[in-house]
Write a protein that holds these residues in place. Structure first.
Motif, PDB file in Angstrom:
ATOM      1  N   UNK A 257       6.675  44.727   5.378  1.00  0.00           N
ATOM      2  CA  UNK A 257       6.562  43.334   4.968  1.00  0.00           C
ATOM      3  C   UNK A 257       7.334  42.437   5.928  1.00  0.00           C
ATOM      4  N   UNK A 258       6.644  41.455   6.480  1.00  0.00           N
ATOM      5  CA  UNK A 258       7.251  40.514   7.424  1.00  0.00           C
ATOM      6  C   UNK A 258       7.394  39.127   6.825  1.00  0.00           C
ATOM      7  N   UNK A 259       6.985  38.943   5.575  1.00  0.00           N
ATOM      8  CA  UNK A 259       7.059  37.634   4.920  1.00  0.00           C
ATOM      9  C   UNK A 259       7.768  37.783   3.586  1.00  0.00           C
ATOM     10  N   UNK A 260       8.735  36.917   3.344  1.00  0.00           N
ATOM     11  CA  UNK A 260       9.416  36.882   2.057  1.00  0.00           C
ATOM     12  C   UNK A 260       9.424  35.457   1.520  1.00  0.00           C
ATOM     13  N   UNK A 261       9.428  35.355   0.211  1.00  0.00           N
ATOM     14  CA  UNK A 261       9.557  34.069  -0.464  1.00  0.00           C
ATOM     15  C   UNK A 261      11.013  33.842  -0.848  1.00  0.00           C
ATOM     16  N   UNK A 262      11.476  32.630  -0.638  1.00  0.00           N
ATOM     17  CA  UNK A 262      12.812  32.226  -1.069  1.00  0.00           C
ATOM     18  C   UNK A 262      12.660  31.125  -2.110  1.00  0.00           C
ATOM     19  N   UNK A 263      13.352  31.285  -3.231  1.00  0.00           N
ATOM     20  CA  UNK A 263      13.312  30.282  -4.300  1.00  0.00           C
ATOM     21  C   UNK A 263      14.696  30.234  -4.940  1.00  0.00           C
ATOM     22  N   UNK A 264      14.872  29.343  -5.909  1.00  0.00           N
ATOM     23  CA  UNK A 264      16.171  29.221  -6.564  1.00  0.00           C
ATOM     24  C   UNK A 264      16.016  29.233  -8.080  1.00  0.00           C
ATOM     25  N   UNK A 265      17.023  29.785  -8.717  1.00  0.00           N
ATOM     26  CA  UNK A 265      17.109  29.711 -10.173  1.00  0.00           C
ATOM     27  C   UNK A 265      17.441  28.268 -10.542  1.00  0.00           C
ATOM     28  N   UNK A 266      16.619  27.670 -11.382  1.00  0.00           N
ATOM     29  CA  UNK A 266      16.842  26.270 -11.746  1.00  0.00           C
ATOM     30  C   UNK A 266      17.210  26.083 -13.218  1.00  0.00           C
ATOM     31  N   UNK A 267      17.100  27.170 -14.007  1.00  0.00           N
ATOM     32  CA  UNK A 267      17.457  27.040 -15.428  1.00  0.00           C
ATOM     33  C   UNK A 267      17.596  28.413 -16.061  1.00  0.00           C
ATOM     34  N   UNK A 268      18.355  28.456 -17.168  1.00  0.00           N
ATOM     35  CA  UNK A 268      18.456  29.635 -18.028  1.00  0.00           C
ATOM     36  C   UNK A 268      17.912  29.250 -19.406  1.00  0.00           C
ATOM     37  N   UNK A 269      16.596  29.243 -19.568  1.00  0.00           N
ATOM     38  CA  UNK A 269      16.025  28.719 -20.816  1.00  0.00           C
ATOM     39  C   UNK A 269      16.367  29.546 -22.046  1.00  0.00           C
ATOM     40  N   UNK A 270      16.559  30.860 -21.860  1.00  0.00           N
ATOM     41  CA  UNK A 270      16.920  31.735 -22.984  1.00  0.00           C
ATOM     42  C   UNK A 270      17.893  32.796 -22.479  1.00  0.00           C
ATOM     43  N   UNK A 271      18.567  33.499 -23.384  1.00  0.00           N
ATOM     44  CA  UNK A 271      19.606  34.436 -22.952  1.00  0.00           C
ATOM     45  C   UNK A 271      19.145  35.509 -21.976  1.00  0.00           C
ATOM     46  N   UNK A 272      17.866  35.861 -22.009  1.00  0.00           N
ATOM     47  CA  UNK A 272      17.383  36.918 -21.126  1.00  0.00           C
ATOM     48  C   UNK A 272      16.346  36.402 -20.119  1.00  0.00           C
ATOM     49  N   UNK A 273      16.355  35.100 -19.838  1.00  0.00           N
ATOM     50  CA  UNK A 273      15.333  34.529 -18.963  1.00  0.00           C
ATOM     51  C   UNK A 273      15.942  33.690 -17.850  1.00  0.00           C
ATOM     52  N   UNK A 274      15.238  33.735 -16.695  1.00  0.00           N
ATOM     53  CA  UNK A 274      15.506  32.860 -15.563  1.00  0.00           C
ATOM     54  C   UNK A 274      14.283  31.988 -15.344  1.00  0.00           C
ATOM     55  N   UNK A 275      14.501  30.749 -14.989  1.00  0.00           N
ATOM     56  CA  UNK A 275      13.409  29.898 -14.520  1.00  0.00           C
ATOM     57  C   UNK A 275      13.627  29.654 -13.034  1.00  0.00           C
ATOM     58  N   UNK A 276      12.616  29.945 -12.258  1.00  0.00           N
ATOM     59  CA  UNK A 276      12.683  29.887 -10.793  1.00  0.00           C
ATOM     60  C   UNK A 276      11.667  28.859 -10.300  1.00  0.00           C
ATOM     61  N   UNK A 277      12.024  28.113  -9.245  1.00  0.00           N
ATOM     62  CA  UNK A 277      11.129  27.061  -8.751  1.00  0.00           C
ATOM     63  C   UNK A 277      10.069  27.635  -7.805  1.00  0.00           C
ATOM     64  N   UNK A 278       9.269  28.539  -8.355  1.00  0.00           N
ATOM     65  CA  UNK A 278       8.185  29.153  -7.588  1.00  0.00           C
ATOM     66  C   UNK A 278       6.925  29.121  -8.448  1.00  0.00           C
ATOM     67  N   UNK A 279       6.262  27.971  -8.462  1.00  0.00           N
ATOM     68  CA  UNK A 279       5.085  27.809  -9.293  1.00  0.00           C
ATOM     69  C   UNK A 279       3.802  28.216  -8.593  1.00  0.00           C
ATOM     70  N   UNK A 280       2.698  27.874  -9.252  1.00  0.00           N
ATOM     71  CA  UNK A 280       1.385  28.180  -8.679  1.00  0.00           C
ATOM     72  C   UNK A 280       1.203  27.570  -7.302  1.00  0.00           C
ATOM     73  N   UNK A 281       1.900  26.464  -7.031  1.00  0.00           N
ATOM     74  CA  UNK A 281       1.736  25.760  -5.761  1.00  0.00           C
ATOM     75  C   UNK A 281       2.522  26.409  -4.630  1.00  0.00           C
ATOM     76  N   UNK A 282       3.215  27.513  -4.900  1.00  0.00           N
ATOM     77  CA  UNK A 282       4.027  28.144  -3.868  1.00  0.00           C
ATOM     78  C   UNK A 282       3.762  29.631  -3.686  1.00  0.00           C
ATOM     79  N   UNK A 283       2.994  30.243  -4.592  1.00  0.00           N
ATOM     80  CA  UNK A 283       2.689  31.664  -4.461  1.00  0.00           C
ATOM     81  C   UNK A 283       1.281  31.911  -4.988  1.00  0.00           C
TER      82      UNK A 283
END
Length: 366
Positions: A257-283
């Motif tokens: 693999x020569x391509x990687x996606x970089x994104x950031x955690x933008x929220x913790x909506x629930x105790x076991x969840x991460x929200x990442x800024x990687x929507x349909x428009x980016x992957x």
């Protein structure tokens, strides 16, 4: 699976695509070696759409290319390519646009696919308006059932095209994307079965008095198997960047693999969840989850995906504070790249450049 990236990416805008230049070079070299030399390749450029990658291919001795759009054709020509096939039957205004490029780049060889007599005549008329001729390949259906015609019909169309002023038939095109689900030990048999009518077609056309037609074909999954046949130019494209889906389908391949996606955690909506800024428009989002193979989040399970957001469930949530940079391998890299206007280039664990994804546009100058 991932590659070394800089420790300090605080200023990186996310979501972003990171490209390892050395891995691109290694993947291209490995494919050229597997095919028996760069002269056996006509790689599809739809995966990357960037002139810098065309230059890397030229440096390795790859001289022939395959494109999906008129913009990709023009991008490749501007980057120094001298032989480009439009792997799409040009219809409507695209026939005129292709003929204009033939006129604009007179020292280059531009070609196109046809599988319909009416479309062939329209392309010929556009070429005659520009006082030129366009080489054409008859598109043959070897089982994907997307475009192309039977070999019997292709033989007839080859004869018809030879009598139409403005185009000249030079070969056969056959794409076998339906073979990607075969295991490596089964692919040779599947390829032989799919392409047996193509080899017979070449013999028939030669017996009809034509010079033996060139053949362009194959995809990533069948590329090395098809390279066993001297009559074919292999047109695998995904190999340049590779992706997580290819890793699953082809374990132990010489490609990385020569391509990687970089994104950031933008929220913790629930105790076991991460929200990442990687929507349909980016992957790429045309397939079911997982759409990303996250590095360092081995239990990631997608729970929601929308235009700008991806939520994942993980027991490691607390290890990823809001603002944390996360990295992942896209499952399908080709449409992912087309969602970004630039990529960040990594070498020796540092950002050394950025490349514009020039041909994500449908229109450059023609």
């Amino acid at each position: 699976m991932g590659f070394a990236v800089p420790d300090n990416l605080d200023s990186l805008e996310t979501p972003a695509v990171l490209i390892s230049r050395s891995r691109v070079r290694d993947n291209l070299s490995a494919m050229a070696h597997a095919a028996g030399g760069p002269q056996r390749l006509r790689p599809h450029i739809k995966t990357h759409k960037m002139p810098q990658v065309i230059s890397m291919k030229l440096d390795l001795g790859i001289t022939r290319f395959k494109a999906a759009t008129i913009a990709e054709v023009e991008m490749a020509l501007r980057a120094g390519a001298a032989d480009v096939m439009l792997a799409m039957q040009p219809v409507g205004i695209d026939a005129v646009r292709l003929a204009q490029l033939v006129l604009r780049f007179p020292t280059c060889r531009l070609s196109a696919l046809i599988d319909d007599p009416g479309a062939a005549r329209s392309l010929a008329a556009a070429a005659l308006e520009c006082h030129t001729r366009v080489p054409v390949y008859i598109d043959v259906n070897v089982g994907l059932n997307r475009t192309g015609i039977s070999c019997e019909s292709a033989r007839k169309l080859y004869h018809q095209a030879s009598k139409i002023e403005g185009i000249v038939p030079v070969g056969i095109h056959a794409y076998d994307g339906h073979l990607r689900s075969f295991a490596p030990e089964e692919i040779d048999q599947a390829v032989d079965q799919a392409f047996a009518p193509v080899w017979r077609l070449l013999d028939d056309l030669e017996a009809d008095g034509f010079a033996r037609p060139a053949v362009v074909g194959g995809g990533t999954a069948s590329s090395i198997s098809l390279a066993r046949h001297p009559d074919i130019e292999v047109s695998a494209g995904t190999i340049v960047f590779w992706d997580a889906m290819q890793n699953q389908r082809w374990p132990g391949s010489p490609f990385r693999c020569a391509a990687m996606l970089a994104a950031r955690v933008i929220s913790h909506p629930r105790p076991d969840e991460l929200c990442i800024n990687l929507g349909h428009k980016a992957v790429a989002s045309e397939m079911p989850h997982p759409r990303v193979q996250w590095l360092g989040i081995d239990d990631a399970h997608a729970t929601g995906h929308s235009e700008e957001h991806l939520t994942i469930r993980t027991r490691h949530r607390d290890e990823f504070p809001v603002g944390t940079l996360v990295l992942g391998i896209p499952m399908h890299v080709c449409p992912t790249i087309a969602l970004h206007d630039k990529v960040m280039v990594i070498e020796d664990a540092r950002v050394v450049d950025h490349w514009d994804v020039v041909a994500r546009s449908r229109h450059l100058s023609v």
